[in-house]
Design a protein around this motif. Structure first.
Motif, PDB file in Angstrom:
ATOM      1  N   VAL A  40       0.822  -1.211   0.000  1.00  0.00           N
ATOM      2  CA  VAL A  40       0.000   0.000   0.000  1.00  0.00           C
ATOM      3  C   VAL A  40       0.858   1.264   0.000  1.00  0.00           C
ATOM      4  N   GLY A  41       2.141   1.107  -0.321  1.00  0.00           N
ATOM      5  CA  GLY A  41       3.013   2.265  -0.496  1.00  0.00           C
ATOM      6  C   GLY A  41       3.762   2.748   0.725  1.00  0.00           C
ATOM      7  N   ILE A  42       3.714   1.998   1.817  1.00  0.00           N
ATOM      8  CA  ILE A  42       4.456   2.374   3.022  1.00  0.00           C
ATOM      9  C   ILE A  42       5.760   1.584   3.024  1.00  0.00           C
ATOM     10  N   PRO A  43       6.909   2.274   2.980  1.00  0.00           N
ATOM     11  CA  PRO A  43       8.188   1.580   2.877  1.00  0.00           C
ATOM     12  C   PRO A  43       8.666   1.022   4.218  1.00  0.00           C
ATOM     13  N   ALA A  44       7.974  -0.022   4.681  1.00  0.00           N
ATOM     14  CA  ALA A  44       8.292  -0.591   5.982  1.00  0.00           C
ATOM     15  C   ALA A  44       7.877  -2.050   6.043  1.00  0.00           C
TER      16      ALA A  44
END
Length: 108
Positions: A40-44
């Motif tokens: 979902v686009g969260i770099p984690a």
């Protein structure tokens, strides 16, 4: 996030988990790695440690924009994680740290 950091954290959790199971019969945590944040686009990357007996959850996050830092939060399986995470240098985290967190939080 480097795979090395995730692998290091996973190794520490494995050691702490094994020790918890050997020490406490009533605590049998379930560990999960969640990589869906990236979808979902969260770099984690996130890891959860759940205790089904107490319904407690420890959420651990390795965020690409904060290399070398572990974000963590104590919560509940029944609730989504909040936005307030504590921070700790990943270099300061050990299997002993994770064991103590599980022991103290899941025994309460």
């Amino acid at each position: 996030m480097s795979e090395a950091a995730l692998e290091t954290l996973s190794d520490m959790i494995t050691a702490a988990h094994t020790r918890i199971q050997q020490t406490y019969e009533h605590i049998n945590p379930v560990v999960g790695v969640r990589r869906g944040m990236r979808d979902v686009g969260i770099p984690a990357d996130a890891m959860t440690i759940d205790c089904l007996q107490t319904r407690g959850r420890i959420v651990l996050i390795l965020h690409d924009e904060q290399p070398g830092v572990l974000l963590y939060q104590f919560g509940s399986i029944d609730e989504d994680a909040g936005e307030d995470f504590q921070r700790m240098d990943l270099a300061e985290v050990s299997g002993e740290t994770l064991f103590t967190w599980m022991q103290d939080y899941f025994s309460a």
